[in-house]
Design an enzyme around this catalytic site. Structure first.
Site, PDB file in Angstrom:
ATOM      1  N   TYR A 152      -3.342   7.793   0.343  1.00  0.00           N
ATOM      2  CA  TYR A 152      -1.931   7.391   0.495  1.00  0.00           C
ATOM      3  C   TYR A 152      -1.680   6.070  -0.239  1.00  0.00           C
ATOM      4  O   TYR A 152      -0.702   5.928  -0.971  1.00  0.00           O
ATOM      5  CB  TYR A 152      -1.597   7.266   1.988  1.00  0.00           C
ATOM      6  N   SER A 181       6.054   2.272  -0.372  1.00  0.00           N
ATOM      7  CA  SER A 181       5.629   1.913   0.985  1.00  0.00           C
ATOM      8  C   SER A 181       5.067   0.502   0.970  1.00  0.00           C
ATOM      9  O   SER A 181       4.733  -0.029  -0.103  1.00  0.00           O
ATOM     10  CB  SER A 181       4.531   2.890   1.425  1.00  0.00           C
TER      11      SER A 181
END
Ligand SMILES: NC(=O)c1ccc[n+]([C@@H]2O[C@H](COP(=O)([O-])OP(=O)(O)OC[C@H]3O[C@@H](n4cnc5c(N)ncnc54)[C@H](O)[C@@H]3O)[C@@H](O)[C@H]2O)c1
Length: 270
Positions: A167, A154
């Site tokens: 995350y 990401s």
């Protein structure tokens, strides 16, 4: 387009969103698709979960491209399930050439709202799940004499996704894992690269996801602008991520390994 003629690709999180887009794109380029998705309620997420009907729809879309699809309901936290699916792929399709470790979860929460369960779930799915996927499939690529492994990280695996310590931690782990696997698997002609999307229009943004992000942003508005793209387009379509995945899966990227490819409109540099 048939850059991937007679190849077999193994994709996790394949029921919908980016995983489905990768499956359809790689099938269009000539690959048969093997894949797995939980297709059941995800732990603690504020968005809708995928269903067996979503998985069946991906199967139909791959078959509509004229390729074979072996897609199963299963959990990337279950190494044995991944190994069983890899064995089924080798038995039925002759081997594996491409792996896309895409399954992941994302729960917005400020640091002081975060719970041990939230942190553990991100590590179990986004990190151990990716490791499990490579461990279950890499032997088949070694057997084949080479291949391409693509780990989906990401923007948060290069910079910071504010209000998501868990995350961001998990996606940075994927960035490191990419380099570490690339170093050892290079001797087997296996390339390992990561892809780092910015915001992507998928069902991960459904339900209460946007409202939760806005709530967490309110905790410190200074951080809310992090990750703004340089381009006018703010959110990618899943197919724009698939373009990078298809390139990394193909021989056009034959001398690229241990690389971390961003598809984020420049967001990591904002
Ligand atoms: N959507 C974004 O803005 C964005 C941005 C950057 C990175 N990503 C990453 O891209 C990947 C794909 O996300 P998406 O946007 O398509 O989200 P999505 O929620 O639409 O799809 C993810 C899929 O993974 C599956 N999955 C989750 N946990 C699983 C498990 N334990 N076992 C098997 N399958 C599981 C889900 O059922 C779902 O079908 C994820 O790794 C995500 O973190 C997403």
């Amino acid at each position: 387009m048939s850059r991937l003629e007679s190849k077999v690709a193994f994709i996790t999180g394949v029921a919908r969103g980016q995983g489905r887009a990768h499956a359809v794109r790689l099938a269009r380029e000539g690959a048969d698709i093997v894949g797995l998705d939980l297709a059941a309620p995800l732990p603690g997420v504020p968005y809708e979960s995928a269903t067996p009907a979503d998985l069946a729809e991906t199967t139909a879309l791959v078959e509509a491209e004229g390729r074979k699809a072996i897609l199963r309901q299963g959990d990337v936290r279950d190494l044995d399930a991944l190994k069983a699916l890899a064995a089924e792929a080798v038995n039925q399709l002759g081997g594996l050439d491409i792996v896309v470790a895409n399954a992941g979860i994302c729960i917005p929460a400020t640091w002081d709202e975060s719970t041990p369960a939230m942190f553990a779930d991100h590590m179990d799915i986004n990190v151990t799940g990716v490791w499990n996927t490579v461990m279950a499939t890499a032997p088949a690529l070694v057997e084949r004499g080479g291949g391409s492994i693509i780990l989906i990280s990401s923007y948060a695996g290069k910079k910071v996704q504010p209000f998501m310590v868990h995350y961001t931690t998990s996606k940075h782990a994927v960035t490191g894992m990419t380099r570490a696997f690339a170093a050892e698997l290079g001797a087997h002609n296996i390339r390992v690269n990561s892809v780092h999307p910015g915001a992507v229009a998928t069902p991960m943004g459904s339900g209460d996801m946007v409202a939760r992000i806005e709530e967490t942003n309110a905790a410190n508005p200074r951080l809310a602008v992090m990750g703004t793209p340089f381009l006018n387009q703010y959110v990618a379509e899943p197919e724009e991520i698939s373009n990078a995945v298809a390139f990394l899966a193909s021989d056009e990227s034959s001398f690229m390994t241990a690389e971390h490819v961003s598809v984020d409109g420049g967001a990591q540099y904002f």
